[in-house]
Scaffold this motif. Structure first.
Motif, short mmCIF file in Angstrom:
data_model
loop_
_atom_site.label_atom_id
_atom_site.label_comp_id
_atom_site.label_asym_id
_atom_site.label_seq_id
_atom_site.Cartn_x
_atom_site.Cartn_y
_atom_site.Cartn_z
N SER A 121 -37.43 5.70 18.91
CA SER A 121 -37.52 6.28 20.26
C SER A 121 -37.01 7.71 20.17
O SER A 121 -36.26 8.05 19.25
CB SER A 121 -36.67 5.50 21.27
OG SER A 121 -35.30 5.58 20.95
N VAL A 122 -37.42 8.50 21.16
CA VAL A 122 -36.85 9.84 21.24
C VAL A 122 -35.53 9.78 22.01
O VAL A 122 -34.58 10.49 21.71
CB VAL A 122 -37.85 10.86 21.85
CG1 VAL A 122 -38.14 10.58 23.31
CG2 VAL A 122 -37.35 12.27 21.69
N GLY A 123 -35.47 8.89 23.02
CA GLY A 123 -34.27 8.75 23.84
C GLY A 123 -33.17 8.04 23.06
O GLY A 123 -33.44 7.15 22.25
N LEU B 98 -44.35 11.89 20.59
CA LEU B 98 -44.71 11.16 21.80
C LEU B 98 -44.76 12.05 23.04
O LEU B 98 -44.94 11.56 24.15
CB LEU B 98 -43.75 9.98 22.03
CG LEU B 98 -42.25 10.22 21.87
CD1 LEU B 98 -41.71 11.19 22.85
CD2 LEU B 98 -41.51 8.91 21.90
N ARG C 265 -35.87 7.85 32.26
CA ARG C 265 -35.06 6.63 32.24
C ARG C 265 -34.85 6.15 33.67
O ARG C 265 -34.55 6.96 34.56
CB ARG C 265 -33.69 6.89 31.59
CG ARG C 265 -33.72 7.03 30.07
CD ARG C 265 -34.06 5.70 29.37
NE ARG C 265 -34.13 5.83 27.92
CZ ARG C 265 -35.25 6.04 27.22
NH1 ARG C 265 -36.42 6.16 27.82
NH2 ARG C 265 -35.19 6.12 25.90
N HIS D 87 -42.97 0.83 31.28
CA HIS D 87 -42.41 1.66 30.20
C HIS D 87 -43.41 1.79 29.03
O HIS D 87 -43.12 1.40 27.90
CB HIS D 87 -41.08 1.07 29.71
CG HIS D 87 -40.18 2.09 29.06
ND1 HIS D 87 -38.81 2.06 29.17
CD2 HIS D 87 -40.46 3.16 28.29
CE1 HIS D 87 -38.27 3.07 28.49
NE2 HIS D 87 -39.27 3.76 27.95
N SER E 37 -44.91 6.00 25.67
CA SER E 37 -45.29 6.36 24.29
C SER E 37 -46.27 5.36 23.68
O SER E 37 -46.52 5.41 22.47
CB SER E 37 -44.03 6.44 23.42
OG SER E 37 -43.44 5.15 23.31
N MET F 177 -44.27 7.83 15.64
CA MET F 177 -42.89 7.35 15.74
C MET F 177 -42.52 6.51 14.52
O MET F 177 -41.40 6.62 13.99
CB MET F 177 -42.72 6.52 17.02
CG MET F 177 -42.80 7.34 18.29
SD MET F 177 -43.04 6.33 19.77
CE MET F 177 -41.40 5.64 19.98
C1 DGY Z 1 -38.45 6.83 24.06
O1 DGY Z 1 -38.93 7.14 22.98
O2 DGY Z 1 -37.32 7.18 24.42
C2 DGY Z 1 -39.27 5.95 24.95
O3 DGY Z 1 -38.79 5.92 26.24
C3 DGY Z 1 -39.31 4.55 24.38
O4 DGY Z 1 -38.03 4.00 24.53
#
Ligand code: DGY
Length: 325
Positions: free
Chosen positions: A73-75, A98, A237, A285, A288, A297
């Motif tokens: 994930s990026v987050g 993403l 989020r 959600h 991505s 990813m």
């Molecule tokens: C992210 O990459 O943060 C997306 O929200 C998937 O968790």
């Protein structure tokens, strides 16, 4: 060195791991209880993590041997970065790959809400064609020339701003920790204080990294200050917004509508009153969830852990401070 992978990655990532002889621990099922998950983590030196498992102080105490976590994930709001850094645990993420897919999702939500698309799709599914072509029924609003307010103009926010500019010639205003000179130059984006962002935006879209001090930042007091034709979009989020307050704001027509790819709580309860409103679109959600983004990813998550196993710096390291401590 052993790496715990809690869910199989797209093939490009699995192949990269195999080609680099990464020794994986993989459970034989996808859904693990917290205790099962912790047990696997305790067998490993590093982790590739898919999903929202929490890496907090308790986790680090229970798994003192973990030296690296590569997030799919990026987050990274589910990781206590300070605690990880103090223990010199490298945290990697998957930026850039993403940004297009996630900003596409925000763009999709914006249009769906403006034209009541998902509500009308639901009517068609139920065979309800009432008031079709009635001059005053099912009216949406157009986006041409409107003002989009972007909270968090980083990589994803920038991609979203580009689409808004080039598709609908929208005016871009934004609020961010720092100025985004590229967006100002290319798109004519204007930096504004937060208070002005919420008052002037016809579309308010959240693209910031979430931190705990922003919990439910978007709540009743903010929605009251927004324009009555405005649309709130969140693909970042769910914790950023208060969902009861969002319902009240839309139901009482303080704002036009809401598009969410992230919810609070997540998963959203099927009984959520938001789901009955015509100017609401909620997705599970999937920001991505494109073949291209998920392949990207998988590649980055694999590259991060391969670097760690080789004793190198992760190419997409979140906590650079581990090298200066
Ligand atoms: C992210 O990459 O943060 C997306 O929200 C998937 O968790």
């Amino acid at each position: 060195m052993k790496i715990f992978l809690n869910r199989r990655l797209p093939e490009i990532g699995m192949k990269l791991l195999a080609d680099n002889n990464i020794q994986l621990i993989q459970p034989d099922k996808n859904e693990l209880s917290y205790q099962e998950w912790l047990y696997y983590c305790q067998q490993a030196d590093g982790i590739i993590n898919v999903g929202k498992n929490k890496f907090d102080r308790y986790f680090f105490e229970q798994c003192p041997q973990i030296k690296a976590i590569s997030l799919f994930s990026v987050g990274y709001n589910h990781v206590d970065i300070q605690a990880a850094t103090a223990r010199k645990i490298a945290i990697g993420n998957t930026p850039n790959v993403l940004s297009k897919a996630t900003s596409d999702t925000a763009f999709l939500l914006m249009q769906s809400v403006a034209r009541r698309a998902s509500f009308n799709y639901d009517r068609v599914r139920k065979g309800n064609w009432e008031l079709i072509l009635d001059p005053m029924a099912n009216l949406g609003q157009e986006l041409y020339g409107k003002t989009v307010g972007i909270y968090g103009l980083g990589r994803i926010g920038y991609e979203f701003a580009k689409k808004c500019k080039y598709a609908f010639d929208m005016n871009i205003i934004y609020h961010n920790r720092s100025r985004n000179e590229a967006a100002e130059k290319e798109l004519g984006a204007i930096f504004v204080p937060f208070e002005q962002l919420i008052k002037d935006a016809d579309i308010l879209s959240v693209h910031a990294n979430y931190t705990n001090n922003q919990k439910e930042l978007f709540n009743a007091s903010i929605f009251k200050q927004m324009k009555s034709n405005s649309i709130f979009i969140n693909t970042a989020r769910g914790e950023f917004h208060n969902e009861e307050d969002l319902y009240t704001a839309v139901n009482e027509q303080l704002i036009w509508g809401v598009g969410l790819d992230v919810t609070n709580p997540e998963p959203m309860l099927p009984t959520s009153k938001l789901l009955n409103l015509p100017t609401v679109c909620v997705l599970p959600h999937i920001g991505s969830a494109t073949i291209e983004a998920r392949n990207g990813m998988a590649q980055l998550a694999a590259e991060n852990i391969i670097a760690f196993v080789r004793g190198d710096k992760m190419p997409y390291l979140v906590n650079n401070d581990i090298y200066t401590l």
